[in-house]
Write a protein that holds these residues in place. Structure first.
Motif, PDB file in Angstrom:
ATOM      1  N   ASP A 966       0.841  -1.357   0.061  1.00 12.35           N
ATOM      2  CA  ASP A 966      -0.014  -0.106   0.103  1.00 12.35           C
ATOM      3  C   ASP A 966       0.768   1.236  -0.069  1.00 12.35           C
ATOM      4  OD1 ASP A 966       0.915  -0.304   2.483  1.00 12.35           O
ATOM      5  OD2 ASP A 966      -1.151  -0.567   3.697  1.00 12.35           O
ATOM      6  N   VAL A 969       8.063   3.760  -1.297  1.00 11.38           N
ATOM      7  CA  VAL A 969       9.113   4.764  -1.045  1.00 11.38           C
ATOM      8  C   VAL A 969       9.517   5.196  -2.235  1.00 11.38           C
ATOM      9  CG1 VAL A 969      11.367   5.711   0.121  1.00 11.38           C
ATOM     10  CG2 VAL A 969       9.521   4.457   1.354  1.00 11.38           C
ATOM     11  N   ASP A 976      15.122  12.522   7.081  1.00 10.78           N
ATOM     12  CA  ASP A 976      14.351  11.458   7.228  1.00 10.78           C
ATOM     13  C   ASP A 976      12.906  11.358   6.449  1.00 10.78           C
ATOM     14  OD1 ASP A 976      15.303  10.714  10.398  1.00 10.78           O
ATOM     15  OD2 ASP A 976      15.482  12.877   9.869  1.00 10.78           O
ATOM     16  N   GLU A 980       6.495   9.380  -0.703  1.00 13.27           N
ATOM     17  CA  GLU A 980       6.149   7.942  -0.941  1.00 13.27           C
ATOM     18  C   GLU A 980       4.762   8.165  -1.794  1.00 13.27           C
ATOM     19  OE1 GLU A 980       5.239   6.199   2.609  1.00 13.27           O
ATOM     20  OE2 GLU A 980       6.941   6.887   3.569  1.00 13.27           O
ATOM     21  N   SER A1019       7.542   7.911  15.981  1.00 13.96           N
ATOM     22  CA  SER A1019       8.322   6.871  15.563  1.00 13.96           C
ATOM     23  C   SER A1019       8.102   6.245  14.284  1.00 13.96           C
ATOM     24  CB  SER A1019       8.218   5.635  16.486  1.00 13.96           C
ATOM     25  OG  SER A1019       6.900   5.157  16.871  1.00 13.96           O
ATOM     26  N   THR A1020       6.737   6.746  13.640  1.00 18.34           N
ATOM     27  CA  THR A1020       6.462   6.392  12.243  1.00 18.34           C
ATOM     28  C   THR A1020       6.326   7.879  11.628  1.00 18.34           C
ATOM     29  OG1 THR A1020       4.210   6.292  13.165  1.00 18.34           O
ATOM     30  CG2 THR A1020       5.209   4.240  12.850  1.00 18.34           C
ATOM     31  N   SER A1021       6.194   7.472  10.295  1.00 15.19           N
ATOM     32  CA  SER A1021       5.954   8.665   9.464  1.00 15.19           C
ATOM     33  C   SER A1021       4.665   9.185   9.486  1.00 15.19           C
ATOM     34  CB  SER A1021       6.369   8.109   8.124  1.00 15.19           C
ATOM     35  OG  SER A1021       7.921   8.170   8.007  1.00 15.19           O
ATOM     36  N   ASP A1134      15.756  18.550  14.429  1.00 14.81           N
ATOM     37  CA  ASP A1134      16.571  17.084  13.925  1.00 14.81           C
ATOM     38  C   ASP A1134      15.685  15.931  13.925  1.00 14.81           C
ATOM     39  OD1 ASP A1134      18.856  16.679  12.669  1.00 14.81           O
ATOM     40  OD2 ASP A1134      19.953  16.199  14.609  1.00 14.81           O
ATOM     41  N   HIS A1135      15.737  15.231  12.928  1.00 14.66           N
ATOM     42  CA  HIS A1135      14.972  13.979  12.832  1.00 14.66           C
ATOM     43  C   HIS A1135      13.388  14.260  12.936  1.00 14.66           C
ATOM     44  CE1 HIS A1135      18.346  11.687  12.638  1.00 14.66           C
ATOM     45  NE2 HIS A1135      18.607  12.175  13.704  1.00 14.66           N
TER      46      HIS A1135
END
Lengths: 1224, 519
Positions: A966, A969, A976, A980, A1019-1021, A1134-1135
Motif C-alpha cells: 500500500d 518509497v 528522514d 511515498e 516513531s512512524t512517518s 533534527d529528525h
C-alpha cells in the motif's frame, strides 16, 4: 461591439466545463474551477471594453482634432500641415487651389473639418471625405451628378485631380494569400506617427516622405515592412502569423500540421522568446510559459533541469520526463552522474547544451495523444524542437547576437551574528582538532563546528586565523613550531557566506549565416558561451556549431541535413548534496566567528600542495577555497547530433521520406582531490568517461487524397531505434607526487569499473487524418513496438490513438468576431518497455581482497515475466479566438491512467532483496490547463499591450500498487522524509517523522514535551504535505511602442512543501538567525546556564497535559521541563521532518526584458538590416514565505534532480545583463 | 528512381523490422556481470568481507556505547540514533544483504553436494542471525531470504525462541557437514580453508547461544545436556584451541580493505566510558592503555592519565572533568588516519566474530554454574580466557607499533600492557569459590574480552547485569538502559502486516521491550 454575443460564447464554454466535474472530487477543486471561470470571464470582459475603446476604422474629419497654425501660407501648404498631423490626405485640382494664398490661422486645436471650413471660406472650393482622403472640389461640381471619386480610378486624374506634389503618394490593395482583400489593415510610416488603414475593399492610400518604410500590421498576420523606393503603387499580400488560426505546428515525427486540425493540446514557444533573457539551459526558459509544464532546476553553472508535463505518472521518479526531439532526433535529458558517493556534481544533460540562439521553436506535446506516434518514450509528452534553417532568407543573411550578464545569489540564508563557535558558551582555540601527533594541546571546545560558544563581544580569544608568536596562523598546526597563538577579538563575520561567492559572468556570442535560393537553403551558426559561476573556480565554456541545409535535387527529390556539434569544457562543476565538498555543507558548520577571508590563503606555509589550512580539522572540514580551487570536478564533453533526411515525391500525392539520425556524446570527467583533503588525505584522482549513442532510422510514406468534401492524409512508417551507453571509471585512490593528476601517479592499484548497455526498439506505425470541409478533423494513429528489453513472449505491443477537432464556428453561424471556436477530443494509449537487463538478476563484481575475486548478487531481483507498461489518456479541450485574434482562450482537461508500471518495487530486505522489478500499480492524473492570450490595447499610435496567462492544475492519484503493497518509497534524498506513493493518495506525498501531539483536551494538537524537555517525535512517518504545487501559473506582459518593448514574465506556484536539510542542520548548529533569538532573551550570564522551554503539553500523572511554557514573556525561560539552548533548537528540528518543511508557494519575477529596435534611418547607409538592443534580467524578485532560500530548488542525486527536497543546493542566481542583435 | 523500387524498399524495410526481433536476445544480454555463479569460491569472499567489515565497523559506534565501553553524549541520549530509520545500519539488519549470497551459497553447494561449503554457509547464516535476533528479538527467519527461492517478499516473523532452536540445529548440521565434506573451501579469507576451524567456530557459537538462553525458564533445549555433549566429545565437537583458531578477519593494507574505521572514524565524540574506566582501574588493569588514549592534557608525558566520561549526561559532556583535554579518546588501535596520520594503522584492529577467550569464558561460567560436568576446571577456563585476551591485545599493539621507531613512541606498546603477576592474584580477579563473586569476575573479564564486540558486551549486560555500573543517566529519552532496538523502517513500510503481527507477540517496538532470553 457585441458584448452580449461574447458573453454568450463564454456561457457556452461554461456549459462545457461542468462535464469535466467528474475529474475532480474535492470541494476545493470545484471552488478553484469556479474562481478560474469567473476570472477568465472577467479578463475577457475587461479586454472587450478595452477593445471597444480603440476602434481601427478611419475617423470622420469632424472627429479628428489637430493643432496647426498658418502664417501667410498657401492652401497647399495648409493641406500639408494637416496631412502631417492626421491620417488624411488631400486630393485637388492644382489650378483650382494654387491661387489661394496668404492664409492665416492662430494656433488652436480644432477638428480638421473646422479648419477646412475656415480656410476654404470665401473660396469656391468645398470638401468631401472618402475614407482617409479629402477631396477638394469646386462647388460647381456638386450637384452636377458628380459621383464620389474612386481614388484608384484614373478618371480622377483625367478629371484633373492631382495628389500632393510635395509628398510621394502610395496606394495599393492589401489582400491575404488567397487574394481576399483585408479590411482595416493598419499602415504606418515607420518612425512616424502617421498612418492609415485599408477600406472595405482592402484599398489604402497614404502620402509618404522619401525613403519611407511602410509598416503593415493586421491582427493575426505577420507584420510587413516595405520600403517605398519611389513606387506609387504597392500591393501587399499579408501572411497569417504563426499564432493565428492557420498556425502550423510540428507534431510527432516532425510532421507539420495545421493547429486547427489537432484534437489535442499543444503549445508552441517561439525560439526568439528563449534567446533574449537567456538561460543557458533553455529548458528553464520554458518555466512559466507553458501551461502544465513543471520544471525544477539544479543551480550552478550548466546544471540540469527536470521537466514534467501534466504531473508524475510513473512510480519510477526518474521516468517522468518527456521525450525531447531536436529536428527529428531524440536527445537525452537524463543527467548522467558519476557515482560520487554522498555528493554529486550536476554535470548537466545533453538537452541543456542546446544553443538557445539556434532554436526556431519548441512545441510542447502535452499528452499521450499528442505524442502517440513517438511511441513508448513519449508517454510523458514530448518537446519537439525545430532549429533554425536558412529557408526564406534571401541572399545571405548574417545574424550576430551578443549578450553579457552578471549573476549573483538571489537569496541567502539569514545568519545570527551574536554567538560564535564552541559549546556551552566556551571556546578557546589551540590545535583546531589536529594535535599533530600530540604536539599541540587541545583547546576548549575547539572542535565544535556549531555556534553555541561565547557571545561575539570582541573579547580576545585564540582563533584559527589569530597570529602566532612565530609569525604563523593559529591553525598552521602541521608546522613543527607554529608558536603560541596571540588571541584576537572574537567578533562576528556577517558576510562570511556572501564573501565566498563571486559575481558570476556569462558571455554569449553567436553568429549565424543563412541563405536560400530556389533549390537550396543553408544556415550555419557558431556560438560561444562562456560562464563563470558564483562558486569560485566554477566555470563552463560551450562552443556550438550548427549546420542546417536543404537541397532540392530534382523537382521530386529533396535532401535535408542537420548537424550540430557542441563542445563543453569546465574546470570545475559545483558539487551538490550533503558532503564535505559542497559549499552549502561547509556553511552549515561554519562558525559565526570564522572569517572567510582568512581562508583565502589556503595552504599552510611551506606545505603548499601538501597541507591545507582549515578552520577546523577535527571534524574534517575542508577550507572552502581549497575545495573550490584544488578539488575540482572537471568536464570535457563532445556532443554531436544530426540527421540526413531524403524526401521523394513518387506521385504528386505520394511521398516517401527516409531519415537517419544520431545523438552521440563522449563525456570525460576528471575529478581531483588534493593532498590533505579530509576524505582523501593522500590525494585522489579519477577519470570517468561516459559515452552515449542513440541512432534512429525511420521512413514514412505519405499519401494525400482530395475528394469532394473530404481531405484525406494517410501515412505509414517505421523506425529502428538503437541506444548504447557506456561508462568507464578509473580511480587512483592515493597519489605519489602531490598535485600531479594522472592515473600513472597512483600510489595504490588503480581501480577500474566499466558498464555498457544496449537496447533496440523496432516500430511500425500508421496514421490517417481526414477532414470534412475543414469543419471536422479526425486523426487516427496506430503503432506497434518491438522492444529488446522485454521477455521474448511479451516484447510486442500495440497502441492506438484517436483525436478529433471540431470547428464549431464553421458548423454553426456565429458572430464574425469569433474567428475560431474549436472543440477537441482525444484518446490515446501508450506502451512502455523496461530498462535493459531487467530480466535476469546480475552478480556484481566486488573489489579484490588480497587479490581474491568475488561476486555478490544484486540487491534488486529482476523479473523474467515482465509485460509492457500501458497508459491511456483522454483529453477534452476548447479553443476560442476572437476579434482578429486579439483574444484567444484555450482550455484543456485531461485524464491519464498508467498501468502495469515496470518499477523496482521496494521489498523488505528480510526477503533477501531490497527491491524487485515488477509490473504493478496504477496512477491516474487529472488536470486542467488554461491559456489566455489577449491584446488589450493596440493603439493606432503603435502602442500595444500583449497579455499571456497560463494556468495549470494537476492532481495525480495512486489508484493501486502491487498486491499487498500500500506504499512505495519513491525517493528519499536527505534527512528522514521520503516521497511515498500510497494507495488512494496523491503522488508526491511527503512522509516523515513529526511532532507527537496532545490527543485531546484543552491543549489538543500541541506538541508533547517529553521528560527530557524535548518535543516528542513520532516513531512512524506522518503525512507532511505534497511536494507538487496545487497549481501553477505564468503571466507574461508585453508592451511595445514604436521600437521599444518591455516584457515581463511572472511565475506563480501555489502550494506544495519541501524539506530543507540546510535549515535543519544550520538551525541545529546554531548558525541561523532564529537560534540567536531565544539566547538573546536571556541575561548574558544565563545564556547557557538556564533552561529553555518549548511550548507544548507535558503529560501529568493523572493523564492530562499541562502547558510546558507557562510564562509567555518571550524568554523561553519559564515552564515545566526545560533543556539547554542547543537542544532547544537542534532537538526541535533534527529528525523532525515536520519542522523542516518550507512552503513552496511563491511568485517570481522570472524575466524582464526591455528592448529597443533601432530605427532603420540611423543606419540606412550601413549594410545592416536591423539592430536591436535589450536589457534583460532573470529571477529578479522572489516573493515567498521563507527568507532562507528560493523554494524552487531540488536535491541533486546520482540519478537526477528530486523535487521536494533542499539538500544543500546552491542558491538560485539572479542575473542582469544586456543583449545586442544585429542582422546584416 | 521509380515507384516500384520504392514499394519494394518499403516491403524490405517492413521485413527488416519485423525480422529483427530475433537477435533481441543478444542485445538484451547483460555484458557487465554474470547472471549465474557456479563456483562457491566466487561467493564466499564477499560474504565474509562485507559482513565482517560491517560488523567490525558498527561495533565502534552505537554498540560501543550500548555496551558501555565508550561514552558519547549524542548516542546515549537514546533518541536520534535509535530510531527506525537508523537501526538497519546501526544494528546490522543489513546483514540480509550478505544473507542473500549465503542463501545462494547454500543452494549452490547443496546442489553440487559440496558439504564443506554448505557447512560454511550454515555457520555464516547462524552467526548473522544470532547477532540480529539479539539486537531486535523476534524477526523473520523461517521465511526470510526467500524472495528468489519462494517468491516470498513479506516474510512472517518468528519468535526469537524458535530462531534460537533453529540456529542450534543449523550449527549442529554445519558441524556434521564440515566433518564429512571433501570439497575444498576455496577463497576462504576468514578460516584459511580449514573445515576444522569452521567446525570450531560453529561449536563455539552453539556455546554462545546456549549460555544466552541458560537462564530462560521453559526453554525447549536442555542447555546443560548440550554443553555436556560438546565439552565431552571434542573429536566430534572441536572448539578453538588458541587465539590462532579464532574467527578473526585480518584487514589488509590495500585501499578500502583496511580496518573500516581507518577512513571514517568515530573520532571526537567517543570517549572512554566511566563504567569501563572504573572497572579497569579497580583491577589496575594495564590494558586501559590499550582500550583508550591518554587524556590530551597528559599525552606525551611520562604520566599518562586515563579518564572516562559517563554516558547519558548530554551536552554537559563537553565540560565534564574540565573538558576534552581531560577525557580519553578511543583505543590507539582504532586511531584513525585523520588524527594520527604518521602512526594510524590499517590492520591493527581485526574483525573479531568469536574469540578463543570468549569461548573459554563461556565455559568458565558454564562450569561455575554447574551447567555441565567434565572438561577443565573453572579456573583453567577462566585463566585461559584472561591470558589469551592479554596476549591478543599485546599482539595487536605490536602490529600497531610496527615500523614506528622506538624514539618516536606515541602509542602504548605491547610491553606496557603486560600484566604484573599480581594482577591474577588480586581479589578482584582471583576466584575464591564464592559463586556469586566468581561469576561476577568471570563476567567482568568476559566483558573486557568482548570490547571488540560491543553487541555481545551489551547482550551479556542484558542477561547478567554485568557490569553493574551500566545504567541510564539524566539525559536520555528513555527511562532504562536499552533492552533491544526498534525494527528498521523498511519493516514498517514494506512488511507492514507481519511487522504489526509481531508487535502483538513480542510487545511494543521500543527499546524497553525485552527479548525472549532476557525476560
Amino acid at each position: 461591439m457585441n458584448l452580449y454575443l461574447i458573453s454568450e460564447e463564454i456561457q457556452k464554454l461554461n456549459k462545457l466545463l461542468p462535464k469535466q466535474k467528474h475529474f475532480f472530487e474535492k470541494q476545493t477543486i470545484k471552488d478553484l474551477m469556479r474562481i478560474g471561470v469567473v476570472t477568465i470571464t472577467l479578463l475577457i470582459l475587461t479586454s472587450l471594453q478595452l477593445l471597444t475603446a480603440s476602434p481601427l476604422r478611419s475617423q470622420p474629419i469632424d472627429k479628428v482634432e489637430i493643432k496647426i497654425a498658418l502664417h501667410n501660407e498657401t492652401l497647399v501648404q495648409a493641406f500639408q500641415k494637416i496631412e502631417g498631423q492626421s491620417p488624411f490626405h488631400f486630393m485637388y485640382r492644382s489650378n483650382e487651389v494654387k491661387s489661394i494664398r496668404n492664409l492665416n490661422l492662430p494656433e488652436n486645436k480644432k477638428s480638421v473639418e473646422d479648419i477646412l471650413k475656415i480656410i476654404l471660406s470665401g473660396t469656391a472650393l468645398t470638401y468631401q471625405q472618402v475614407n482617409n482622403e479629402i477631396l477638394i472640389m469646386h462647388s460647381k461640381d456638386i450637384g452636377n451628378n458628380f459621383t464620389l471619386p474612386d481614388i484608384n480610378n484614373l478618371s480622377l486624374k483625367e478629371a484633373g485631380y492631382t495628389i500632393s506634389p510635395e509628398a510621394t503618394r502610395v496606394h495599393g490593395i492589401v489582400t491575404d494569400i488567397n487574394g481576399k482583400p483585408l479590411v482595416g489593415v493598419s499602415i504606418t510610416i515607420k518612425g512616424e506617427a502617421i498612418g492609415t488603414s485599408t477600406d472595405k475593399s482592402g484599398n489604402y492610400s497614404i502620402s509618404v516622405p522619401d525613403a519611407a518604410i511602410l509598416v503593415f500590421t493586421y491582427v493575426g498576420y505577420t507584420m510587413k515592412e516595405i520600403a517605398v523606393d519611389g513606387r506609387s503603387q504597392i500591393n501587399v499580400v499579408m501572411q497569417e502569423a504563426t499564432s493565428s488560426l492557420n498556425e502550423v505546428v510540428v507534431t510527432a515525427l516532425g510532421i507539420s500540421q495545421k493547429k486547427v486540425s489537432l484534437g489535442y493540446a499543444t503549445q508552441q514557444v517561439d525560439g526568439a522568446t528563449l534567446n533574449v533573457a537567456r538561460d543557458n539551459n533553455f529548458v528553464n526558459s520554458l518555466s512559466g510559459r507553458v501551461a502544465g509544464v513543471n520544471i525544477i532546476s539544479g543551480n550552478g553553472v550548466g546544471s540540469s533541469a527536470r521537466i514534467t508535463i501534466r504531473g508524475e505518472s510513473s512510480l519510477n521518479y526518474f521516468k517522468n520526463q518527456p521525450l525531447v526531439v531536436i529536428d527529428g532526433v531524440p536527445v537525452s535529458n537524463d543527467p548522467v552522474s558519476n557515482d560520487g558517493g554522498d555528493t554529486n556534481p550536476d554535470y548537466g544533460s545533453s538537452i541543456g547544451e542546446l544553443n538557445p540562439a539556434d532554436i526556431e521553436s519548441v512545441n510542447v506535446l502535452k499528452g499521450a495523444a499528442a505524442s502517440a506516434l513517438y511511441g513508448s518514450r513519449a508517454a510523458n509528452g514530448a518537446l519537439v524542437i525545430t532549429t533554425k534553417s536558412g529557408k526564406g532568407v534571401k541572399g545571405m543573411g548574417v545574424t550576430f547576437t551578443s549578450g553579457y550578464t552578471i549573476e549573483n545569489p538571489l537569496r541567502l540564508p539569514k545568519f545570527q551574528n551574536s554567538f560564535g563557535g564552541g559549546t556551552d558558551g566556551q571556546y578557546e582555540g589551540s590545535n583546531f582538532g589536529y594535535s599533530n601527533n600530540g604536539l599541540y594541546p587541545d583547546g576548549i571546545n575547539e572542535d565544535w563546528d556549531e555556534s553555541w560558544g561565547p557571545a561575539l563581544n570582541g573579547q580576545l580569544i585564540a582563533q584559527f586565523d589569530s597570529p602566532t608568536k612565530n609569525g604563523f596562523r593559529g591553525a598552521d598546526v602541521n608546522l613543527p613550531d607554529r608558536g603560541d597563538i596571540i588571541p584576537t577579538p572574537f567578533i562576528p563575520h556577517p558576510n562570511n557566506m556572501k564573501d565566498f561567492f563571486v559575481t558570476g559572468h556569462t558571455r554569449f556570442n553567436s553568429v549565424a549565416l543563412a541563405g536560400s535560393n530556389k533549390t537550396s537553403n543553408y544556415r550555419f551558426s557558431y556560438t560561444n558561451n562562456d560562464e563563470l559561476g558564483i562558486v569560485p573556480n566554477n566555470n563552463l565554456t560551450r562552443n556550438s556549431f550548427n549546420f542546417n541545409a536543404g537541397y532540392k535535387l530534382t523537382d521530386r527529390f529533396t535532401a535535408q541535413t542537420v548537424a550540430n556539434y557542441t563542445k563543453t569544457n569546465s574546470t570545475s562543476r559545483p558539487d551538490l548534496g550533503y558532503g564535505h565538498e559542497t559549499p552549502m555543507y561547509e556553511y552549515v558548520w561554519f562558525d559565526r566567528n570564522v572569517d572567510i577571508n582568512s581562508l583565502r590563503n589556503y595552504w599552510q606555509p611551506g606545505l603548499e600542495g601538501l597541507q591545507q589550512f582549515s578552520q577546523d580539522y577535527g571534524n574534517g572540514h575542508d577550507n572552502p577555497f581549497f575545495v573550490a580551487y584544488q578539488n575540482t570536478a572537471g568536464q570535457n564533453k563532445d556532443q554531436l547530433y544530426g540527421n540526413v533526411k531524403l524526401t521523394y515525391k513518387i506521385l504528386d500525392n505520394l511521398t516517401l521520406m527516409g531519415r537517419a539520425g544520431t545523438d552521440y556524446f563522449n563525456d570525460f570527467r576528471p575529478r581531483r582531490r588534493a593532498m590533505s583533503t579530509s576524505t582523501a588525505p593522500q590525494g585522489f584522482y579519477q577519470e570517468t568517461t561516459l559515452t552515449y549513442q542513440e541512432s534512429n532510422y525511420d521512413f514514412l510514406l505519405s499519401y494525400q487524397k482530395e475528394l469532394k468534401d473530404f481531405h484525406l492524409d494517410a501515412s505509414a512508417g517505421g523506425n529502428i531505434m538503437e541506444r548504447k551507453r557506456g561508462s568507464q571509471q578509473s580511480t587512483a585512490g592515493e597519489l605519489v607526487i602531490p598535485n600531479l593528476y594522472t592515473l600513472n601517479n597512483s600510489n595504490v592499484p588503480i581501480q577500474t569499473t566499466e558498464y555498457n548497455e544496449q537496447r533496440r526498439t523496432n516500430s511500425l506505425y500508421a496514421f490517417v487524418q481526414g477532414d470534412y470541409q475543414g469543419k471536422v478533423y479526425v486523426n487516427i494513429t496506430g503503432r506497434n513496438d518491438w522492444s529488446s528489453t522485454l521477455p521474448a513472449s511479451n516484447n510486442s505491443y500495440f497502441y492506438p490513438s484517436i483525436n478529433t477537432s471540431i470547428l464549431l464556428n464553421k458548423i454553426f453561424t456565429m458572430s464574425p468576431k469569433i474567428e475560431l471556436l474549436k472543440l477537441r477530443l482525444a484518446y490515446a494509449q501508450a506502451g512502455n518497455d523496461a530498462d535493459p537487463y531487467s530480466i535476469l538478476t546480475p552478480y556484481n563484481y566486488q573489489p579484490l581482497w588480497n587479490g581474491i575475486p568475488s561476486l555478490a548478487e544484486s540487491s534488486q531481483l529482476n523479473n523474467a515475466n515482465l509485460k509492457p507498461e500501458k497508459s491511456s489518456s483522454t483529453e477534452i479541450g476548447a479553443e476560442v479566438s476572437a476579434f482578429h485574434g486579439r483574444l484567444g482562450l484555450d482550455v484543456t482537461a485531461y485524464s491519464t491512467n498508467s498501468k502495469n508500471q515496470i518499477l523496482p518495487l521496494p521489498t523488505p530486505v528480510s526477503s533477501g532483496y531490497r527491491g524487485r522489478v515488477i509490473n504493478a500499480g496504477e496512477i491516474s492524473n487529472k488536470g486542467i490547463e488554461v491559456q489566455l492570450n489577449a491584446v488589450p490595447i493596440r493603439s493606432k499610435s503603435g502602442f500595444e499591450w500583449n497579455l499571456m496567462v497560463n494556468f495549470a492544475r494537476n492532481i495525480s492519484k495512486v489508484v493501486s500498487l502491487a498486491p499487498g503493497v500500500d506504499a512505495i518509497v519513491q525517493e528519499a534524498p536527505g534527512e528522514d522524509a521520503s516521497i511515498e506513493a500510497r494507495v488512494g493518495e496523491r503522488m508526491g506525498a511527503l512522509y516523515g517523522p513529526g511532532f507527537v501531539r496532545v490527543p485531546d483536551g484543552p491543549l489538543k494538537g500541541m506538541p508533547i514535551i517529553g521528560s527530557n524537555g524535548r518535543a516528542q517525535i513520532t516513531s512512524t512517518s506522518i503525512y507532511l504535505g505534497n511536494i507538487d504545487p496545487d497549481w501553477t501559473a505564468g503571466i507574461t506582459n508585453r508592451f511595445s511602442f514604436k521600437g521599444f518593448s518591455l516584457e515581463s514574465l511572472f511565475g506563480i506556484n501555489y502550494g506544495g512543501v519541501l524539506v530543507s536539510r540546510f535549515i535543519n542542520k544550520a538551525m541545529g548548529a546554531g548558525q541561523l538567525l532564529e537560534t540567536a533569538g531565544a539566547r538573546l532573551k536571556h541575561a548574558p550570564d544565563d545564556v547557557y546556564n538556564t533552561d529553555y522551554y518549548r511550548d507544548g503539553g507535558v503529560l501529568q500523572s493523572d493523564g492530562s497535559y499541562a502547558r510546558n511554557l507557562q510564562i509567555f514573556d518571550g524568554s523561553y525561560s519559564k515552564g515545566l521541563i526545560g533543556t539547554g539552548p542547543r537542544d532547544f533548537y537542534k532537538r526541535y528540528y533534527d529528525h523532525n521532518s515536520e519542522q523542516q518543511l518550507v512552503n513552496r508557494s511563491f511568485v517570481k519575477l522570472r524575466e524582464v526584458e526591455l528592448g529597443y529596435q533601432f530605427p532603420k534611418r540611423m543606419y540606412e547607409h550601413l549594410p545592416i538590416q536591423s539592430i536591436s538592443f535589450s536589457l534583460v534580467g532573470r529571477n529578479l524578485i522572489l516573493w515567498t514565505k521563507n527568507d532562507q532560500f528560493d523554494p524552487e530548488t531540488a536535491a541533486s542525486t546520482g540519478q537526477g534532480l528530486v523535487g521536494g527536497f533542499e539538500n544543500l543546493s546552491l542558491p538560485t542566481t539572479r542575473s542582469f545583463g544586456a543583449n545586442l542583435n544585429i542582422i546584416f | 528512381m521509380n515507384s516500384k523500387l520504392f514499394i519494394r524498399s518499403i516491403a524490405f524495410a517492413l521485413l527488416l523490422l519485423t525480422g529483427c526481433t530475433k537477435n533481441f536476445d543478444t542485445i538484451n544480454q547483460n555484458p557487465n556481470s554474470p547472471q549465474q555463479v557456479e563456483n562457491e569460491q566466487f561467493l564466499l569472499p564477499s560474504i565474509i568481507v562485507n559482513s565482517v567489515r560491517n560488523y567490525a565497523y558498527k561495533s565502534q559506534f552505537e554498540a560501543s556505547v550500548v555496551g558501555d565501553y565508550y561514552a558519547n553524549q549524542y548516542v546515549s541520549g537514546f533518541d536520534n540514533d535509535w530510531t527506525a530509520s537508523t537501526t538497519e545500519g546501526g544494528f546490522l539488519w543489513n546483514f540480509f544483504d550478505q544473507l542473500r549470497d549465503v542463501q545462494n551459497l547454500r543452494v549452490l553447494s547443496h546442489q553440487k553436494g559440496d558439504k564443506n561449503n554448505e557447512g560454511v554457509s550454515l555457520v555464516l547464516w547462524s552467526w548473522m542471525f544470532q547477532v540480529m535476533t539479539d539486537n531486535f528479538g523476534d524477526m523473520p527467519y523461517s521465511q526470510a531470504v526467500q524472495g528468489k527461492t519462494a517468491g516470498n517478499f513479506a516474510p512472517a516473523y518468528d519468535k526469537q525462541e524458535d530462531i534460537y532452536y533453529s540456529l542450534m540445529d543449523s550449527l549442529k548440521e554445519a558441524n556434521t557437514l564440515l566433518s564429512s565434506g571433501t570439497d575444498p573451501i576455496n577463497s576462504d579469507v576468514l578460516m584459511g580453508g580449514s573445515a576444522m576451524r569452521w567446525r570450531e567456530f560453529a561449536n563455539g557459537l552453539r556455546l554462545r547461544l546456549l549460555l544466552r538462553m541458560s537462564d530462560v525458564t521453559g526453554a525447549k533445549v536442555d542447555v546443560g545436556a548440550e554443553m555436556n555433549t560438546i565439552v565431552n566429545d571434542p573429536t566430534t565437537y572441536p572448539l578453538f584451541a588458541s587465539n590462532d583458531d579464532q574467527a578473526a578477519l585480518e584487514f589488509t593494507d590495500e585501499l578500502n580493505n583496511e580496518f573500516p574505521a581507518y577512513h571514517n572514524p568515530p573520532i571526537g565524540d567517543y570517549h572512554l566510558s566511566t563504567t569501563f574506566e572504573t572497572n579497569l582501574k579497580a583491577l589496575n588493569d594495564p590494558r586501559i592503555a590499550f582500550f583508550a588514549m591518554p587524556t590530551p592534557a597528559s599525552y606525551g608525558t611520562n604520566n599518562p592519565v586515563y579518564a572516562g566520561v559517563p554516558n547519558c549526561i548530554g551536552t554537559s559532556e563537553s565540560s565534564y572533568n574540565g573538558g576534552s583535554n581531560n577525557q580519553s579518546q578511543e583505543s590507539p588501535i582504532l586511531m584513525p588516519y585523520l588524527g594520527y596520520p604518521l602512526y594510524a594503522s590499517k590492520t591493527a584492529a581485526q574483525g573479531l566474530l568469536l574469540t578463543y577467550s570468549e569461548v573459554q569464558l563461556i565455559l568458565a561460567e558454564g562450569k561455575e554454574r554447574g551447567l555441565f560436568s567434565g572438561g577443565e576446571d573453572v579456573a583453567t577456563y577462566y585463566m585461559n580466557g584472561i591470558q589469551a585476551q592479554f596476549s591478543y591485545d599485546e599482539s595487536r599493539l605490536d602490529v600497531l607499533n610496527q615500523g614506528i621507531p622506538a624514539s618516536d613512541h606515541h602509542f602504548a606498546k605491547s610491553s606496557d600492557i603486560v600484566p604484573d603477576p599480581s594482577y591474577f592474584t588480586q581479589p578482584g580477579v582471583a576466584l575464591t569459590g564464592n559463586q556469586v563473586g566468581d561469576l561476577y569476575k568471570i563476567r567482568i573479564q568476559k566483558w573486557f574480552a568482548l570490547f571488540y564486540n560491543g553487541f555481545e558486551g551489551w547482550s551479556q549486560w542484558r542477561r547478567t547485569g554485568v557490569p553493574k555500573e551500566t545504567m541510564i543517566g539524566p539525559s536520555s529519552a528513555i527511562t532504562e538502559w536499552p533492552r533491544r532496538v526498534p525494527y528498521p523502517l523498511s519493516e514498517q513500510t514494506v512488511n507492514k502486516a507481519n511487522y504489526n503481527a509481531s508487535l502483538q507477540v513480542q510487545g511494543p517496538d521500543n527499546m524497553l521491550t525485552r527479548v525472549w532470553w532476557n525476560k
